[in-house]
Design an enzyme around this catalytic site. Structure first.
Site, mmCIF file in Angstrom:
data_model
loop_
_atom_site.group_PDB
_atom_site.id
_atom_site.type_symbol
_atom_site.label_atom_id
_atom_site.label_comp_id
_atom_site.label_asym_id
_atom_site.label_seq_id
_atom_site.Cartn_x
_atom_site.Cartn_y
_atom_site.Cartn_z
ATOM 1 N N THR A 26 41.889 55.449 22.730
ATOM 2 C CA THR A 26 41.994 54.243 23.538
ATOM 3 C C THR A 26 43.344 53.566 23.376
ATOM 4 O OG1 THR A 26 41.085 51.989 23.770
ATOM 5 C CG2 THR A 26 40.895 53.002 21.626
ATOM 6 N N ASP A 27 43.744 52.805 24.393
ATOM 7 C CA ASP A 27 44.968 52.019 24.288
ATOM 8 C C ASP A 27 44.831 50.864 23.306
ATOM 9 O OD1 ASP A 27 43.292 50.368 25.780
ATOM 10 O OD2 ASP A 27 44.617 50.226 27.517
ATOM 11 N N GLU A 28 43.616 50.524 22.912
ATOM 12 C CA GLU A 28 43.412 49.371 22.037
ATOM 13 C C GLU A 28 43.984 49.572 20.641
ATOM 14 O OE1 GLU A 28 39.808 47.174 22.204
ATOM 15 O OE2 GLU A 28 39.203 48.047 24.127
ATOM 16 N N TYR A 61 36.871 47.704 16.027
ATOM 17 C CA TYR A 61 36.754 48.893 16.875
ATOM 18 C C TYR A 61 38.090 49.617 16.970
ATOM 19 C CZ TYR A 61 37.156 51.517 21.217
ATOM 20 O OH TYR A 61 37.455 52.483 22.151
ATOM 21 N N LYS A 79 39.252 53.455 15.665
ATOM 22 C CA LYS A 79 39.802 54.496 16.542
ATOM 23 C C LYS A 79 41.204 54.907 16.094
ATOM 24 C CE LYS A 79 38.387 56.189 19.699
ATOM 25 N NZ LYS A 79 37.611 57.458 19.824
#
Length: 326
Positions: free
Chosen positions: A129-131, A153, A157
């Site tokens: 993810t970009d997060e 989260y 990741k």
């Protein structure tokens, strides 16, 4: 080809499986690909999202952290697509459910990578993810940007990404990592923003909009996300990260306005709620690399994709009502 898809009963994984088995990617040899889906069927996994009777699909209910299961299951597979993850930021902020993110996203990924090494599976694509980058005030992240996660989260990741890349550099496993912007489309669990707002509107409920609604995200249709992952599986380089971007940037407020319009509602249905803890303000990905190296570009326009998504939830209340109560 024999392909193991972890989390294949979830939102993105199930779309990938349905598209692959339906010949939707157009890659040479896909008609001979046999898919094994491994999914624990937590609240976000749903067997009804898969073509259960397809002759080239096997389903195994199980945990990616179960090493004996993986050692028995992986032999004979040519590649693994690793979609399985705890993915809802709000749940990662809750002390009761936060440990699930470490257990699944970090320890589960490490166990899966170890099992691939032990059983000789040659190829892994780890979907992220970009997060993991945190928030960016202007411009867009490139793949060489250091990770700076700001939610539990995102931290889980980012750790999983680093384990995957370290497995390549230490052990030589052919691993690629994809990092995508926000994804929307059919079969997404109604805890996420687009299906949550749509289903609330369909049921006559108000929409809870965080803070001032000014948080900016790129929105990419799930089909474009899956086509990018498929391209990376077949053509991506080992040890590389690929951004799956070129989504349409929208503030949460602007997206809310478009969903209101598509559902025939107005702003009287919106109520402001306190902002999420540590809510990142803006994400943006530079997708030059996947375009230049692999020739991938999105093909689903945002207006059509969002309208089709709203129509799907309108036409499939049984699916999302059952999912919401899992």
């Amino acid at each position: 080809m024999r392909l193991l898809v972890t989390g294949g009963a979830g939102f993105i994984g199930s779309h990938y499986v349905r598209t692959l088995l339906g010949g939707g990617f157009g890659e040479h040899g896909d008609a001979d690909t046999h898919v094994t889906v491994l999914d624990l069927l937590t609240y976000a996994g749903n067997r009804a999202s898969l073509p259960a009777r397809h002759p080239r699909l096997d389903f195994v209910r199980g945990d990616i952290g179960d090493l004996p299961l993986l050692l028995s299951l992986l032999p004979g597979h040519d590649a693994v697509l690793h979609f399985a993850a705890e993915s809802h930021v709000d749940r990662s902020l809750d002390a009761d459910t936060a440990p699930d993110f470490v257990r699944t996203n970090v320890l589960g990924t490490q166990t899966l990578l170890d099992a691939c090494l032990r059983t000789g599976v040659p190829r892994v694509v780890h979907v992220s993810t970009d997060e993991v980058y945190g928030s960016i005030a202007s411009g867009a992240w490139t793949e060489d940007q250091p990770v700076a996660p700001r939610s539990p989260y995102a931290a889980s990741k980012a750790a999983a990404d680093l384990f995957a890349l370290a497995c390549h550099h230490t052990h030589g496993l052919d691993v690629s990592v994809t990092r995508c912007c926000n994804t929307y489309g059919p079969y997404q669990h109604p805890e996420k923003l687009v299906p949550r707002f749509v289903t609330h509107l369909l049921e006559g409920r108000d929409l809870p909009l965080y803070g001032d609604g000014g948080n900016v995200r790129e929105w990419l249709h799930v089909d474009d996300h899956c086509r990018a992952v498929h391209r990376v599986l077949h053509h991506g380089r080992a040890g590389e990260i690929y951004h799956v971007g070129d989504g349409t940037p929208r503030t949460n407020r602007a997206l809310t306005g478009e969903l209101l319009r598509l559902c025939g509602a107005d702003w009287s249905r919106v109520r402001r709620v306190p902002d999420r803890k540590g809510h990142d303000r803006r994400y943006a990905l530079d997708a030059t690399k996947i375009r230049a190296e692999l020739g991938h570009r999105p093909r689903t326009g945002f207006a059509r994709g969002l309208a089709d998504t709203v129509a799907w939830y309108r036409d499939n209340p049984d699916w999302w009502k059952e999912a919401a109560h899992r």
